[in-house]
Design a protein around this motif. Structure first.
Motif, PDB file in Angstrom:
ATOM      1  N   THR A   1       1.070  -1.111  -0.074  1.00  0.00           N
ATOM      2  CA  THR A   1       0.038  -0.519  -0.556  1.00  0.00           C
ATOM      3  C   THR A   1       0.931   1.684   0.203  1.00  0.00           C
ATOM      4  N   VAL A   2       1.952   1.305   0.944  1.00  0.00           N
ATOM      5  CA  VAL A   2       2.863   2.255   1.086  1.00  0.00           C
ATOM      6  C   VAL A   2       3.376   2.819  -0.890  1.00  0.00           C
ATOM      7  N   ALA A   3       4.106   1.453  -0.909  1.00  0.00           N
ATOM      8  CA  ALA A   3       4.778   1.605  -2.471  1.00  0.00           C
ATOM      9  C   ALA A   3       3.674   2.375  -3.605  1.00  0.00           C
ATOM     10  N   LEU A   4       2.605   1.729  -3.342  1.00  0.00           N
ATOM     11  CA  LEU A   4       1.065   2.034  -3.969  1.00  0.00           C
ATOM     12  C   LEU A   4       1.342   3.384  -3.439  1.00  0.00           C
ATOM     13  N   PHE A   5       1.121   3.766  -2.937  1.00  0.00           N
ATOM     14  CA  PHE A   5       0.564   5.630  -2.801  1.00  0.00           C
ATOM     15  C   PHE A   5       1.953   6.520  -3.175  1.00  0.00           C
ATOM     16  N   THR A   6       3.116   5.837  -2.828  1.00  0.00           N
ATOM     17  CA  THR A   6       3.973   6.760  -2.733  1.00  0.00           C
ATOM     18  C   THR A   6       4.371   6.821  -4.592  1.00  0.00           C
ATOM     19  N   PHE A   7       4.241   5.881  -5.251  1.00  0.00           N
ATOM     20  CA  PHE A   7       4.646   5.615  -6.912  1.00  0.00           C
ATOM     21  C   PHE A   7       3.640   6.531  -7.087  1.00  0.00           C
ATOM     22  N   MET A   8       1.672   6.233  -6.802  1.00  0.00           N
ATOM     23  CA  MET A   8       0.877   7.331  -7.289  1.00  0.00           C
ATOM     24  C   MET A   8       1.201   8.869  -7.669  1.00  0.00           C
ATOM     25  N   GLY A   9       1.510   8.609  -5.411  1.00  0.00           N
ATOM     26  CA  GLY A   9       1.283  10.284  -5.456  1.00  0.00           C
ATOM     27  C   GLY A   9       3.022  10.542  -6.413  1.00  0.00           C
ATOM     28  N   THR A  10       4.297  10.118  -6.601  1.00  0.00           N
ATOM     29  CA  THR A  10       5.075  11.011  -7.071  1.00  0.00           C
ATOM     30  C   THR A  10       4.921  10.952  -8.859  1.00  0.00           C
ATOM     31  N   TRP A  11       4.606   9.595  -9.071  1.00  0.00           N
ATOM     32  CA  TRP A  11       3.977   9.817 -10.814  1.00  0.00           C
ATOM     33  C   TRP A  11       3.683  11.253 -11.122  1.00  0.00           C
ATOM     34  N   ASN A  12       2.404  10.830 -10.315  1.00  0.00           N
ATOM     35  CA  ASN A  12       1.221  12.012 -11.085  1.00  0.00           C
ATOM     36  C   ASN A  12       1.584  13.505 -10.569  1.00  0.00           C
ATOM     37  N   ASP A  13       2.767  13.568  -9.128  1.00  0.00           N
ATOM     38  CA  ASP A  13       3.313  14.898  -8.371  1.00  0.00           C
ATOM     39  C   ASP A  13       3.964  16.120 -10.319  1.00  0.00           C
ATOM     40  N   TYR A  14       3.580  16.771 -10.475  1.00  0.00           N
ATOM     41  CA  TYR A  14       3.858  18.221 -11.690  1.00  0.00           C
ATOM     42  C   TYR A  14       4.762  18.908 -11.021  1.00  0.00           C
ATOM     43  N   PHE A  15       4.040  19.206  -9.351  1.00  0.00           N
ATOM     44  CA  PHE A  15       3.953  21.189  -8.973  1.00  0.00           C
ATOM     45  C   PHE A  15       5.792  20.043  -8.085  1.00  0.00           C
ATOM     46  N   GLY A  16       5.926  19.389  -7.419  1.00  0.00           N
ATOM     47  CA  GLY A  16       7.626  19.385  -7.099  1.00  0.00           C
ATOM     48  C   GLY A  16       7.990  18.959  -8.123  1.00  0.00           C
ATOM     49  N   PRO A  17       8.486  18.850  -9.273  1.00  0.00           N
ATOM     50  CA  PRO A  17       8.697  18.686 -10.067  1.00  0.00           C
ATOM     51  C   PRO A  17       9.471  19.883 -11.391  1.00  0.00           C
ATOM     52  N   LEU A  18       8.108  20.828 -11.203  1.00  0.00           N
ATOM     53  CA  LEU A  18       7.777  21.858 -12.048  1.00  0.00           C
ATOM     54  C   LEU A  18       8.708  23.022 -10.642  1.00  0.00           C
ATOM     55  N   ILE A  19       8.751  22.773  -9.632  1.00  0.00           N
ATOM     56  CA  ILE A  19       9.415  24.486  -9.108  1.00  0.00           C
ATOM     57  C   ILE A  19      10.659  24.139  -8.767  1.00  0.00           C
ATOM     58  N   PHE A  20      11.287  22.507  -8.317  1.00  0.00           N
ATOM     59  CA  PHE A  20      12.618  22.178  -8.000  1.00  0.00           C
ATOM     60  C   PHE A  20      13.245  21.733  -8.967  1.00  0.00           C
ATOM     61  N   LEU A  21      12.467  21.443 -10.584  1.00  0.00           N
ATOM     62  CA  LEU A  21      13.754  20.749 -11.852  1.00  0.00           C
ATOM     63  C   LEU A  21      13.933  22.160 -12.330  1.00  0.00           C
ATOM     64  N   SER A  22      15.234  22.706 -12.097  1.00  0.00           N
ATOM     65  CA  SER A  22      15.263  23.258 -12.875  1.00  0.00           C
ATOM     66  C   SER A  22      15.627  23.178 -13.982  1.00  0.00           C
ATOM     67  N   ASN A  23      16.307  21.814 -14.402  1.00  0.00           N
ATOM     68  CA  ASN A  23      17.263  21.329 -16.207  1.00  0.00           C
ATOM     69  C   ASN A  23      16.147  20.683 -16.841  1.00  0.00           C
ATOM     70  N   PRO A  24      15.468  21.780 -17.954  1.00  0.00           N
ATOM     71  CA  PRO A  24      14.193  20.591 -18.598  1.00  0.00           C
ATOM     72  C   PRO A  24      14.096  19.205 -19.009  1.00  0.00           C
ATOM     73  N   ASP A  25      16.019  18.836 -19.179  1.00  0.00           N
ATOM     74  CA  ASP A  25      15.855  17.662 -19.251  1.00  0.00           C
ATOM     75  C   ASP A  25      15.815  16.979 -18.311  1.00  0.00           C
ATOM     76  N   HIS A  26      15.787  17.181 -17.206  1.00  0.00           N
ATOM     77  CA  HIS A  26      14.852  16.160 -15.764  1.00  0.00           C
ATOM     78  C   HIS A  26      14.007  15.870 -15.633  1.00  0.00           C
ATOM     79  N   TRP A  27      12.917  17.100 -16.406  1.00  0.00           N
ATOM     80  CA  TRP A  27      11.401  16.918 -16.356  1.00  0.00           C
ATOM     81  C   TRP A  27      10.826  15.483 -16.478  1.00  0.00           C
ATOM     82  N   THR A  28       9.816  15.608 -16.159  1.00  0.00           N
ATOM     83  CA  THR A  28       8.999  13.875 -15.895  1.00  0.00           C
ATOM     84  C   THR A  28       7.797  14.085 -16.678  1.00  0.00           C
TER      85      THR A  28
END
Lengths: 305, 291, 432
Positions: free
Chosen positions: B212-239
């Protein structure tokens, strides 16, 4: 004799080992979390606008919020309303789904996946769906209810566009993602020892009796979990109102977190927003500490009751 | 004679009743599924629409002529496979890190007695109560100081130190508490230490919870755009989740492509869920344990 | 299995640490530029081409552009500015340039223009926009795009109702007469609506300006308490009095983010909207005939004015930029503001650019675009009120809604709104 001594020795070590096990998290909290949290606390005593350097104004933000801001109390009230209704309803629906899906009938995997679907589709898709269902003029629900409206000669319900119904409509929409808590309940149900059911079977207990006397009590750890998490989450409800109603109509869905967001993004008042965040933290903390007292009704298999 | 017949009849009627119950259950489940499948259906029909049909908004449900090419367009318009690689790097490491840091901390909270444990527990809950927006800027500033901007580290490292894991720590704690004390105590008597107990008893016995924990973490990270937007400055790292936002233009526009791409990035999560929930059927049962 | 897992993790970790390197040539000075055409958006390839053309035109600087979705751009730039990690050059909103200028995060462009007088064709930019970009007598940003509001009308609906383009209204009373001829009602439900003053992108302050009124006086104190204010609001409320408010709201329900629009959806015959609706309709390939015109004005002494705004282009001072970088950003800014690039950008994004000469060429042969462009000259931006930056939006919305739904009378709603602005003002002053 030797064994007893080793147990006592281990108890003494337990303090150290406890910290050792918690250390990755503790390290993260202190090294990565401490600075941002402290800064937001500091901002709450300043007039920081996210561009200029903050100026310390001490308790001015808190004074204004608590004594001279109508929207503060209004948004807090709206949020409380949401918490009181959405949390129990969410638990009920999640449990209901879990019970429904904890059977061994054919195709159960498919059903579970389908029930979980709303948790993975994009927010935009959900928004469109909700509009399609609830939109007062074209929405499916009002089309279906049309005969009823005609029968009672009433005006069609306005759902999220009606200020008396908007809060409830948003709560209803939120239930679509109950599949998340369902998963937790399902996981917990697998931890219930089969032996308990077997001995109940020998006693000739009915399905219903087994549910009430075995399943439900042993589910309390995850019910308790979802309750506390529901509380913490519902106090911060925001996204759904942001997308569906923009806080309206007439501020009827202007939740506390929404007001906080506006303070930050529209008024450029990060200092005020930080003060709001810390007031919210205190409120939720008090509520949670009270809620944690329910822990004594939670039945943990691994502990003496 | 009649005494001999009875159990068989009883068995038969019970079987019949079970069949009826199962039928009713199927009907209820099917009806409920309909409600839950709807958003997905909506995504699918939207993904197949032409821009002109999109413009008519909710008036049109089925596209006149399904535009399957939208799926190809969606993949070709963005560097889909680069984004996919980036998403995978981040997701796998975050899931791994979160499961590690959440289970260890949860074990400390659930099964060990240490000074200040209950206070730290409240602190842990409190970290979830502060709206994330107000710590965003200081967090960003901190990462810029330690030179993490332009790398993927801000997205990955915190997970190994329980960043954002409070929810999972609490969840695991609830499950660990349910594991009978007798098990750990007898292991201690057999000379096992806490690390062995944690690895050999706790983790294997809480497989559904870990999934359950792995599943929720997976879903949360996979669908998160806000964290990558703010913290990934290099577009080559975009998700993928962030890359998809390109289809959301200022005035609506390409959300048929957006839906097509959303469906594509949703599929892996669905497949993972399908297999993950199987552990909820085969789940571990403590049969042989005596109190 | 375990071995495989650990190898996988190690591999991913090393990948995570050594990402792809960016492709700036080592002998060039890198200039960062943030825009709103992310990879995958319709305008991406042309935006990239525009940047590449600059990079090929000289060999000192190398501009590296990064695009973010319009919906994400604001969060990204806000965090970057406040943490002093902003790009060398980027876009922002023009009406709040002064707060950034005051905080010292923007370069003073007047100084650069003085040193390089031919760099920017200032006379090609709108004066009203330039005044918004001015702080303390100096320019701290340049207008990049312009927006305007016009009345869109559906010619097919006009024809069906026996009207023609000659009947397109110019005054409020004409608007009402024509709108009523375009209403189509079936039983109790609206099938088509002629016009509603609350639909689309029409705003109360827009109508106030047309009537020679405003929300605030020169010292930024809220007004709102005159009979004139009440009359304008009442006119909006009563326009479609034969329908209930919930009928009207439901029928006109729109969602910009999802591109749902009652005019584009052919439900409304006339609607006030921003210029970009034209692009949206055109790009979607809609097949109905429509036109645009000035927003009708009050019958007596009405003023031809509409609310318009725009993006600004700014050079960010992060307190650690080298003079080289500043010079490079300036070179690129000049390139962005040149007539040819502005023309190119307009065609790429469907934006009205700030450069008037460039826009005249873009609009050539496009009757609707030419008409929209005429209105830009009459556009006025909303004033920046430090104690209520969102005075026209969040702060006003609920009172507006109360007045529309009849929960409060127009006079009461305005009085309450005014009281709220005063409270905000007092609170803001207390935190100075």
């Amino acid at each position: 004799m030797g064994k007893t001594i080793s147990i006592i020795k281990m108890r003494k070590q337990e303090n150290l080992i406890g910290y050792l096990f918690a250390s990755p998290w503790l390290f993260g909290l202190i090294v990565l979390g401490f600075f941002p949290i402290l800064m937001s606390f500091y901002f709450s005593f300043t007039n920081y606008n996210m561009v200029s350097a903050p100026k310390i104004i001490w308790f001015e933000n808190y004074r204004i919020l608590l004594t001279n801001d109508n929207l503060f109390w209004k948004s807090l009230g709206i949020t409380l309303y949401h918490v009181v209704i959405a949390v129990p309803l969410g638990i009920f629906v999640g449990l209901f789904l879990a019970f429904l899906l904890n059977s061994k009938i054919k195709g159960i995997s498919i059903y579970r996946t389908l029930f979980y679907l709303p948790n993975v589709v994009s927010v935009v898709a959900m928004t469109l769906l909700w509009m399609w269902l609830f939109q007062p003029n074209f929405g499916l629900i009002n089309q279906l209810l049309k005969p009823l409206y005609d029968l009672f000669k009433m005006e069609p319900l306005g759902w999220y566009l009606d200020q008396d119904l908007s809060k409830l409509t948003l709560i209803l929409m939120g239930l679509w993602t109950a599949g998340g808590s369902m998963v937790i309940y399902l996981a917990q149900m697998q931890d219930i020892p089969v032996t308990l059911y077997e001995s109940a079977d020998i006693d000739g207990a009915s399905w219903f009796k087994k549910m009430i006397h075995i399943t439900l009590p042993l589910m309390t750890p995850s019910i308790f979990f979802n309750f506390i998490m529901g509380l913490i989450g519902s106090f911060q409800v925001f996204t759904i109102a942001y997308i569906m109603t923009g806080g309206g109509p007439s501020r009827s869905t202007y939740y506390y977190a929404y007001y906080l967001f506006d303070k930050m993004m529209n008024d450029n008042a990060m200092g005020m927003a930080s003060a709001m965040a810390w007031i919210l933290l205190v409120i939720v903390l008090i509520v949670t500490v009270f809620a944690l007292r329910l822990n004594k009704y939670v039945f943990y298999l691994g502990e003496d009751s | 004679m009649s005494e001999l017949m009875l159990p068989k009849q009883k068995y038969r009627s019970r079987k019949k009743r079970a069949r009826i119950v199962r039928l009713i259950l199927h009907i209820v489940l099917l009806l409920c599924s309909l409600v839950f499948v709807f958003p997905f259906l909506w995504m699918l029909v939207t993904a197949l629409k032409t821009p002109a049909e999109l413009l008519r908004g909710i008036d049109v449900f089925f596209p006149a002529k399904p535009q399957w090419s939208n799926f190809i367009d969606a993949v070709q318009k963005i560097p889909f496979f680069m984004y996919l690689k980036n998403s995978l790097i981040i997701v796998v490491l975050v899931v791994f890190g979160t499961v590690m840091s959440a289970t260890t901390a949860a074990y400390a909270f659930a099964k060990l007695r240490w000074k200040g444990r209950d206070k730290w527990f409240i602190v842990m809950l409190a970290t979830m109560m502060l709206p994330i927006q107000v710590i965003l800027i200081p967090t960003y500033v901190m990462y810029s100081w330690i030179g993490w901007l332009g790398t993927r580290l801000p997205m990955i490292v915190p997970a190994f130190f329980g960043g954002g894991a409070a929810f999972y720590i609490f969840l695991m704690r609830q499950f660990f508490k349910g594991i009978p004390k007798e098990l750990t105590e007898s292991a201690i008597i057999d000379g096992a230490n806490h690390f062995q107990i944690f690895l050999k008893i706790m983790l294997p016995l809480s497989k559904p919870a870990i999934v359950t924990v792995a599943l929720f973490t997976f879903m949360g990270t996979w669908n998160d755009y806000f964290g990558p937007l703010i913290f990934l400055s290099n577009p080559d790292h975009w998700t993928l989740a962030l890359g998809l936002r390109a289809f959301q233009t200022q005035y609506g526009g390409q959300y048929n492509l957006m839906m097509a791409a959303s469906i594509l990035i949703m599929l892996p999560t669905l497949i993972i869920f399908f297999f993950a929930q199987k552990t909820f059927i085969e789940g571990i049962k403590f049969t042989g344990i005596k109190g | 299995m375990k071995k495989f897992l650990s190898i996988l993790l190690l591999g991913l970790l090393s990948l995570a640490l050594y990402g792809c390197n960016d492709d700036t040539p080592t002998d060039r000075i890198e200039i960062t530029f943030w825009h709103m055409s992310p990879v995958g958006s319709a305008s991406f390839s042309d935006t990239r081409r525009i940047i590449t053309e600059f990079n090929q035109s000289q060999d000192v600087y190398f501009v590296k552009g990064t695009g973010f979705s319009f919906w994400d751009y604001w969060d990204k730039i806000a965090v970057a500015i406040s943490s002093r990690t902003a790009p060398d050059i980027g876009l922002s909103t023009i009406d709040d340039v002064p707060i950034r200028a005051e905080a010292g995060v923007l370069y003073n462009l007047s100084e650069l223009i003085e040193a390089d007088p031919d760099g920017i064709e200032i006379d090609q930019l709108y004066d009203s926009q330039l005044s918004f970009a001015t702080y303390d007598g100096h320019l701290y940003a340049l207008p990049f795009t312009a927006t305007t509001r016009v009345l869109y009308y559906n010619l097919d609906m006009f024809t069906a109702a026996g009207l023609s383009a000659d009947d397109v209204p110019t005054t409020w009373s004409e608007l009402h007469t024509v709108a009523k001829q375009l209403d189509i009602v079936q039983g109790s439900s609206i099938q088509q609506l002629g016009f509603d003053p609350t639909y689309g992108n029409a705003t109360y302050h827009g109508y106030l300006w047309q009537a020679g009124l405003d929300f605030f006086d020169e010292d930024l104190n809220p007004t709102l308490n005159t009979q004139g204010h009440i009359d304008v609001l009442q006119w909006m409320i009563d326009f479609n009095s034969e329908f209930t408010r919930s009928q009207l709201t439901a029928f006109g329900d729109a969602n910009t983010m999802l591109g749902i629009n009652p005019f584009a959806g052919e439900r409304v015959a006339m609607m006030i909207e921003v210029d970009s609706l034209y692009q949206t309709i055109k790009e979607a390939g809609a097949d109905f005939n429509f036109g645009v015109t000035s927003i009708p004005v009050p019958d007596d002494g009405g003023i031809r004015v509409n609310w318009g705004s725009g993006f600004s282009v700014e050079m960010y001072d992060n307190n650690k930029n080298t003079p080289d970088k500043k010079a490079g950003a300036w070179e690129f800014l000049k390139y962005l503001m040149s007539k040819d690039t502005q023309k190119d950008l307009s065609e790429t994004n469907g934006w009205i650019m700030a450069h008037q000469g460039a826009m005249l060429e873009v609009a050539e042969g496009d009757a609707i675009m030419t008409r929209i462009l005429e209105e830009v000259a009459y556009a006025r931006d909303k004033v920046y009120v430090p104690y209520a930056p969102s005075w026209h939006g969040n702060d006003w919305q609920s009172y507006y809604n109360d007045a529309l739904t009849g929960k409060k009378t127009a006079a009461q709603a305005l009085a309450d709104a005014r009281a709220n602005y005063l409270q905000k003002k007092a609170n803001w002053e207390a935190t100075r």
